[in-house]
Design a protein around this motif. Structure first.
Motif, short mmCIF file in Angstrom:
data_model
loop_
_atom_site.label_atom_id
_atom_site.label_comp_id
_atom_site.label_asym_id
_atom_site.label_seq_id
_atom_site.Cartn_x
_atom_site.Cartn_y
_atom_site.Cartn_z
N UNK A 75 0.84 -1.13 0.08
CA UNK A 75 0.11 0.01 0.09
C UNK A 75 0.86 1.30 0.18
N UNK A 76 0.43 2.19 -0.76
CA UNK A 76 1.17 3.42 -0.70
C UNK A 76 0.30 4.55 -0.20
N UNK A 77 1.10 5.25 0.83
CA UNK A 77 0.60 6.30 1.96
C UNK A 77 1.41 7.28 1.99
N UNK A 78 0.96 8.45 1.54
CA UNK A 78 1.81 9.66 1.82
C UNK A 78 3.27 9.38 0.85
N UNK A 79 3.08 8.81 -0.31
CA UNK A 79 4.43 8.70 -0.87
C UNK A 79 5.23 7.47 -0.71
N UNK A 80 4.96 6.73 0.49
CA UNK A 80 5.66 5.63 1.02
C UNK A 80 4.96 4.30 0.83
N UNK A 81 5.82 3.26 0.11
CA UNK A 81 5.23 2.03 0.05
C UNK A 81 5.42 1.20 1.38
N UNK A 82 4.41 0.34 1.88
CA UNK A 82 4.52 -0.41 2.97
C UNK A 82 4.27 -1.83 2.53
N UNK A 83 4.95 -2.78 2.91
CA UNK A 83 4.78 -4.45 2.43
C UNK A 83 4.32 -5.09 3.45
N UNK A 84 3.79 -6.31 3.19
CA UNK A 84 3.18 -7.37 3.86
C UNK A 84 3.21 -8.72 2.96
N UNK A 85 3.41 -9.80 3.66
CA UNK A 85 3.44 -10.87 3.03
C UNK A 85 2.61 -12.06 3.64
N UNK A 86 2.06 -13.02 2.73
CA UNK A 86 1.49 -14.24 3.39
C UNK A 86 2.58 -15.06 3.64
N UNK A 87 2.47 -15.74 4.61
CA UNK A 87 3.25 -16.83 5.23
C UNK A 87 2.51 -17.82 5.70
N UNK A 88 2.49 -18.88 5.07
CA UNK A 88 1.54 -19.93 5.47
C UNK A 88 0.09 -19.52 5.28
N UNK A 89 -0.73 -19.51 6.40
CA UNK A 89 -1.96 -19.11 6.32
C UNK A 89 -2.36 -17.80 7.00
N UNK A 90 -1.21 -17.09 7.11
CA UNK A 90 -1.24 -15.65 7.86
C UNK A 90 -0.84 -14.30 6.96
#
Length: 142
Positions: A75-90
């Motif tokens: 997600x980009x918010x105020x020009x900054x990208x933040x990342x998450x990842x699916x690991x297993x079932x979460x």
């Protein structure tokens, strides 16, 4: 005369059902609804083959959208990208398990619509895609 057996159901799932029935003004006994759900499954399993196969695929089920293990979210918010990842079932963000809605809210620091703000890149995707587009595509194939 009807006879009955006990079938183990996760406590969390049963309590979610009880809360759902209450919040929707449904006064039926939850055990009756469980029986109805089994009958519904039996009525549908013969023409929906995916109900008959147990998947060993790991991933996160986000309503009608399945995010396979290793799916990336951003997600980009105020020009900054933040990342998450699916690991297993979460979904993991900053080392913690999180839901998509909570992820979007945490990144923005306010209430957001995760379907409209999160972008997804599944292991076989070449490009990032808006979550809402992926959801619409998943709903079209059901």
């Amino acid at each position: 005369m009807k006879t009955y057996i006990s079938v183990p159901v996760e406590t969390r799932l049963f309590l979610t059902l009880v809360d759902f029935l209450r919040s929707n003004g449904d006064s039926r006994d939850p055990a009756e609804v469980v029986s109805f759900a089994i009958e519904y499954w039996l009525d549908n399993a013969s023409w929906k083959p995916k109900l008959l196969t147990e998947s060993s695929a790991r991933g996160y089920q986000w309503k009608s959208l399945f995010l396979p293990d290793s799916t990336e979210l951003r997600m980009q918010y105020k020009g900054v990208y933040s990342y998450a990842k699916v690991e297993g079932d979460e979904i993991i963000y900053d080392g913690q398990s999180i839901s998509p809605g909570s992820l979007a809210n945490a990144i923005a620091g306010s209430s957001r619509n995760a379907w409209k703000d999160l972008w997804i890149k599944r292991p076989n995707d070449k490009e990032w895609r808006l979550a809402d587009e992926c959801r619409n595509e998943a709903n079209d194939t059901d």
